[in-house]
Scaffold this motif. Structure first.
Motif, PDB file in Angstrom:
ATOM      1  N   GLY A 148       0.777  -1.234   0.000  1.00 40.07           N
ATOM      2  CA  GLY A 148       0.000   0.000   0.000  1.00 40.07           C
ATOM      3  C   GLY A 148       0.801   1.271   0.000  1.00 40.07           C
ATOM      4  O   GLY A 148       1.490   1.600  -0.970  1.00 40.07           O
ATOM      5  N   ASP A 149       0.733   2.007   1.120  1.00 32.95           N
ATOM      6  CA  ASP A 149       1.405   3.306   1.228  1.00 32.95           C
ATOM      7  C   ASP A 149       2.732   3.199   1.987  1.00 32.95           C
ATOM      8  O   ASP A 149       3.178   4.159   2.619  1.00 32.95           O
ATOM      9  CB  ASP A 149       0.488   4.310   1.927  1.00 32.95           C
ATOM     10  CG  ASP A 149       0.053   3.836   3.313  1.00 32.95           C
ATOM     11  OD1 ASP A 149       0.392   2.693   3.687  1.00 32.95           O
ATOM     12  OD2 ASP A 149      -0.624   4.606   4.014  1.00 32.95           O
ATOM     13  N   LEU A 150       3.376   2.019   1.934  1.00 29.66           N
ATOM     14  CA  LEU A 150       4.609   1.809   2.694  1.00 29.66           C
ATOM     15  C   LEU A 150       5.858   2.210   1.919  1.00 29.66           C
ATOM     16  O   LEU A 150       6.980   2.046   2.394  1.00 29.66           O
ATOM     17  CB  LEU A 150       4.731   0.336   3.116  1.00 29.66           C
ATOM     18  CG  LEU A 150       3.605  -0.192   4.011  1.00 29.66           C
ATOM     19  CD1 LEU A 150       3.837  -1.660   4.359  1.00 29.66           C
ATOM     20  CD2 LEU A 150       3.493   0.639   5.287  1.00 29.66           C
ATOM     21  N   GLY A 151       5.663   2.724   0.695  1.00 28.69           N
ATOM     22  CA  GLY A 151       6.818   3.187  -0.074  1.00 28.69           C
ATOM     23  C   GLY A 151       7.535   2.089  -0.834  1.00 28.69           C
ATOM     24  O   GLY A 151       8.667   2.294  -1.299  1.00 28.69           O
ATOM     25  N   ILE A 152       6.904   0.931  -0.962  1.00 23.83           N
ATOM     26  CA  ILE A 152       7.482  -0.166  -1.739  1.00 23.83           C
ATOM     27  C   ILE A 152       6.942  -0.085  -3.164  1.00 23.83           C
ATOM     28  O   ILE A 152       5.731  -0.040  -3.382  1.00 23.83           O
ATOM     29  CB  ILE A 152       7.139  -1.535  -1.117  1.00 23.83           C
ATOM     30  CG1 ILE A 152       7.717  -1.642   0.291  1.00 23.83           C
ATOM     31  CG2 ILE A 152       7.617  -2.681  -2.002  1.00 23.83           C
ATOM     32  CD1 ILE A 152       9.227  -1.555   0.354  1.00 23.83           C
ATOM     33  N   GLU A 153       7.854  -0.074  -4.133  1.00 22.35           N
ATOM     34  CA  GLU A 153       7.465   0.036  -5.533  1.00 22.35           C
ATOM     35  C   GLU A 153       7.584  -1.316  -6.230  1.00 22.35           C
ATOM     36  O   GLU A 153       8.252  -2.226  -5.727  1.00 22.35           O
ATOM     37  CB  GLU A 153       8.360   1.062  -6.234  1.00 22.35           C
ATOM     38  CG  GLU A 153       8.289   2.453  -5.595  1.00 22.35           C
ATOM     39  CD  GLU A 153       9.289   3.414  -6.213  1.00 22.35           C
ATOM     40  OE1 GLU A 153      10.059   2.977  -7.096  1.00 22.35           O
ATOM     41  OE2 GLU A 153       9.297   4.592  -5.799  1.00 22.35           O
ATOM     42  N   GLU A 154       6.944  -1.419  -7.401  1.00 25.06           N
ATOM     43  CA  GLU A 154       6.982  -2.692  -8.123  1.00 25.06           C
ATOM     44  C   GLU A 154       8.401  -3.102  -8.465  1.00 25.06           C
ATOM     45  O   GLU A 154       8.734  -4.294  -8.502  1.00 25.06           O
ATOM     46  CB  GLU A 154       6.142  -2.614  -9.399  1.00 25.06           C
ATOM     47  CG  GLU A 154       6.701  -1.694 -10.473  1.00 25.06           C
ATOM     48  CD  GLU A 154       5.869  -1.687 -11.734  1.00 25.06           C
ATOM     49  OE1 GLU A 154       6.395  -2.106 -12.781  1.00 25.06           O
ATOM     50  OE2 GLU A 154       4.705  -1.257 -11.677  1.00 25.06           O
ATOM     51  N   THR A 155       9.294  -2.137  -8.690  1.00 23.10           N
ATOM     52  CA  THR A 155      10.679  -2.463  -9.031  1.00 23.10           C
ATOM     53  C   THR A 155      11.471  -2.990  -7.835  1.00 23.10           C
ATOM     54  O   THR A 155      12.588  -3.490  -8.009  1.00 23.10           O
ATOM     55  CB  THR A 155      11.382  -1.215  -9.602  1.00 23.10           C
ATOM     56  OG1 THR A 155      11.195  -0.112  -8.698  1.00 23.10           O
ATOM     57  CG2 THR A 155      10.809  -0.851 -10.964  1.00 23.10           C
ATOM     58  N   ASP A 156      10.915  -2.891  -6.631  1.00 19.50           N
ATOM     59  CA  ASP A 156      11.556  -3.449  -5.439  1.00 19.50           C
ATOM     60  C   ASP A 156      11.211  -4.930  -5.262  1.00 19.50           C
ATOM     61  O   ASP A 156      11.767  -5.588  -4.368  1.00 19.50           O
ATOM     62  CB  ASP A 156      11.099  -2.701  -4.176  1.00 19.50           C
ATOM     63  CG  ASP A 156      11.473  -1.233  -4.191  1.00 19.50           C
ATOM     64  OD1 ASP A 156      12.558  -0.912  -4.724  1.00 19.50           O
ATOM     65  OD2 ASP A 156      10.684  -0.407  -3.688  1.00 19.50           O
ATOM     66  N   ILE A 157      10.305  -5.436  -6.077  1.00 22.28           N
ATOM     67  CA  ILE A 157       9.750  -6.780  -5.883  1.00 22.28           C
ATOM     68  C   ILE A 157      10.307  -7.742  -6.927  1.00 22.28           C
ATOM     69  O   ILE A 157      10.331  -7.446  -8.124  1.00 22.28           O
ATOM     70  CB  ILE A 157       8.216  -6.739  -5.955  1.00 22.28           C
ATOM     71  CG1 ILE A 157       7.679  -5.944  -4.751  1.00 22.28           C
ATOM     72  CG2 ILE A 157       7.618  -8.147  -5.980  1.00 22.28           C
ATOM     73  CD1 ILE A 157       6.217  -5.624  -4.825  1.00 22.28           C
ATOM     74  N   PHE A 158      10.748  -8.905  -6.447  1.00 23.32           N
ATOM     75  CA  PHE A 158      11.234  -9.977  -7.297  1.00 23.32           C
ATOM     76  C   PHE A 158      10.307 -11.178  -7.122  1.00 23.32           C
ATOM     77  O   PHE A 158      10.235 -11.754  -6.032  1.00 23.32           O
ATOM     78  CB  PHE A 158      12.662 -10.374  -6.914  1.00 23.32           C
ATOM     79  CG  PHE A 158      13.678  -9.287  -7.109  1.00 23.32           C
ATOM     80  CD1 PHE A 158      14.479  -9.253  -8.238  1.00 23.32           C
ATOM     81  CD2 PHE A 158      13.833  -8.287  -6.144  1.00 23.32           C
ATOM     82  CE1 PHE A 158      15.418  -8.251  -8.413  1.00 23.32           C
ATOM     83  CE2 PHE A 158      14.770  -7.280  -6.314  1.00 23.32           C
ATOM     84  CZ  PHE A 158      15.574  -7.251  -7.454  1.00 23.32           C
TER      85      PHE A 158
END
Length: 461
Positions: A148-158
């Motif tokens: 959500g609004d935790l500042g995690i972006e799709e590019t941070d996800i593998f």
């Protein structure tokens, strides 16, 4: 049944014995560890051949493999279950041991996978290799749904083929020159992967621990959260909440302590959140809910226990851009290189299922299945509580942690299996801190759970 399905079923039914016995090694009764030993698990597969004159290569065995004291916990449990079924061929054996889901995958999810599979037979729908990091739409859906609004972006996800696989890839990333800390008790893959990559010393039989690992004892007395004031500085901290096997979820204040501890020591937390959707109270569902966590933490998770994907295989790991090595190099860039070298990306069919999981209908279906397992958990907790046992977990996880003070975990496991035909998991298989406990899984058909509880009441009434 078609010949292909028969072959598949045969492979599935024999996989545990294959993993346990290895290539060309014949198991015998003399090789079985006594049930009374706290770590009564079969020795590793690379036993020397008894035949004379057998050809051998000149390649030395990996010395780190030789450090492993035991075969992996769950294949050993499967082997003991198989031996019990041979002894009692007419018994109805119920398994509440390994944390394998049992309920069908919701149709909204399987239909999406079926459509994707069928599309592969068309020119328009066919695709080959995908992005090693995962489908862009799925990564975006994971980011918005869980972070959500935790500042995690799709590019941070593998996106991966499961959290367990990512644990080993992370160990490869860290290399052999780090020291790790682990909750005690904890999921055995953390320690075993640490041994295999060469981070540890030898196994110390007198204390049932490996050298160069910091075991953070988690007990009922400390609320299953370690006393960090007694924990030595380490490079990597493996931490699972809700915890497997104890079922305990750490509070916000506790995780704030953990993040601050990591910052004070310059450590990296590997946070396993594979059971976060089971949380019923206000415990954080992600380490990134804690301020500053993006500078010290990695999070790994999975669809296995949410959507019944234990066999489908789909998970993910989050590595924020803010997480840096001591020289300032981004951790995510090195992990990306590991992924691109060792992995060709998750199955496109599985990823279609993952996208369906995160639709509004899919989320509701997953929550319904999780609710079913949580009802199973309540039944198991009520059973052991009514029998006078001290029972932990269950509220925020599909595991019940039951105390048998003064008794060997493997002895309790053997007693329950022999007298009730019920498979559980001995606590000592999760580390020395698990001795005297058993873990009971809530993954099971409702009728089997009710029958198992009936048998336990007859045994311990």
């Amino acid at each position: 049944m078609s010949s292909a399905l028969q072959i598949s079923a045969s492979i599935s039914s024999n996989s545990s014995s294959f993993l346990n016995c290895g290539f060309g090694i014949r198991p015998s009764k003399s090789s079985l560890p006594p049930a009374s030993r706290s770590h009564g698990i079969c020795l590793c597969v690379a036993a020397p051949s008894e035949q004379t004159g057998t050809y051998k290569t000149k390649v030395s065995r990996n010395a780190n493999m030789a450090k492993l004291q035991a075969g992996y916990l769950f294949p050993e449990i499967a082997r003991r279950r198989s031996a019990h079924m041979l002894k009692y061929p007419d018994a109805q054996v119920i398994s509440l041991g390994i944390g394998d889901t049992t309920e069908p995958i919701p149709e909204v999810i399987t239909s999406a996978m079926a459509m994707r599979a069928h599309s592969l037979s068309t020119v328009e729908g066919y695709s080959g290799y995908g992005a090693e990091q995962g489908d862009k739409n799925l990564r975006a859906a994971i980011a918005s749904t869980f972070y959500g609004d935790l500042g995690i972006e799709e590019t941070d996800i593998f996106v991966s083929d499961g959290a367990k696989c990512d644990i080993s890839r992370l160990q490869l990333l860290f290399g052999s020159n780090v020291k790790m800390a682990v909750q005690d008790p904890s999921y055995p893959a953390y320690v075993d992967s640490s041994v295999i990559v060469g981070q540890t010393g030898l196994f110390q039989k007198d204390i049932e621990k490996y050298g160069n690992i910091e075991y953070m004892r988690c007990t009922p007395e400390n609320g299953f959260f370690p006393d960090l004031s007694t924990v030595s500085k380490t490079d990597i901290i493996f931490f699972c909440s809700p915890n497997n096997p104890t079922g305990s979820a750490s509070s916000r204040d506790q995780l704030m302590q953990l993040v601050q501890f990591a910052k004070d020591n310059g450590s990296i937390i590997v946070y396993d959140s594979a059971y976060a959707m089971y949380i019923s109270d206000d415990s954080p569902q992600s380490i990134f809910e804690i301020p500053g966590a993006k500078e010290v933490a990695i999070e790994t998770s999975s669809f296995s226990k949410y959507a019944g994907f234990t066999g489908v295989r789909l998970g993910w790991t989050v590595i924020p851009k803010e997480l840096l090595f001591s020289d300032g190099f981004p951790v995510a860039k090195d992990f990306n290189r590991i992924v691109c070298t060792c992995f060709n990306g998750s199955s496109n069919i599985a990823q279609a299922g993952g996208l369906a999981c995160l639709s509004s209908e899919g989320l509701k279906a997953m929550k319904d299945v999780i609710g079913f397992y949580k009802e199973n958990t309540e039944i198991i907790v009520d059973t052991f509580t009514s029998l006078g046992f001290n029972v932990y977990g269950g509220k925020n996880a599909p595991y019940v942690w039951v105390h048998f003070p003064g008794r060997s975990s493997w002895d309790v496991f053997a007693e329950i299996l022999e007298k009730t035909h019920l498979v559980t998991t001995p606590g000592s298989g999760f580390g020395p801190g698990g001795e005297g406990f058993i873990r009971v899984s809530a993954f099971g058909h409702r009728g089997n759970v009710l029958e198992a509880c009936k048998r336990l009441k007859q045994l311990y009434k």
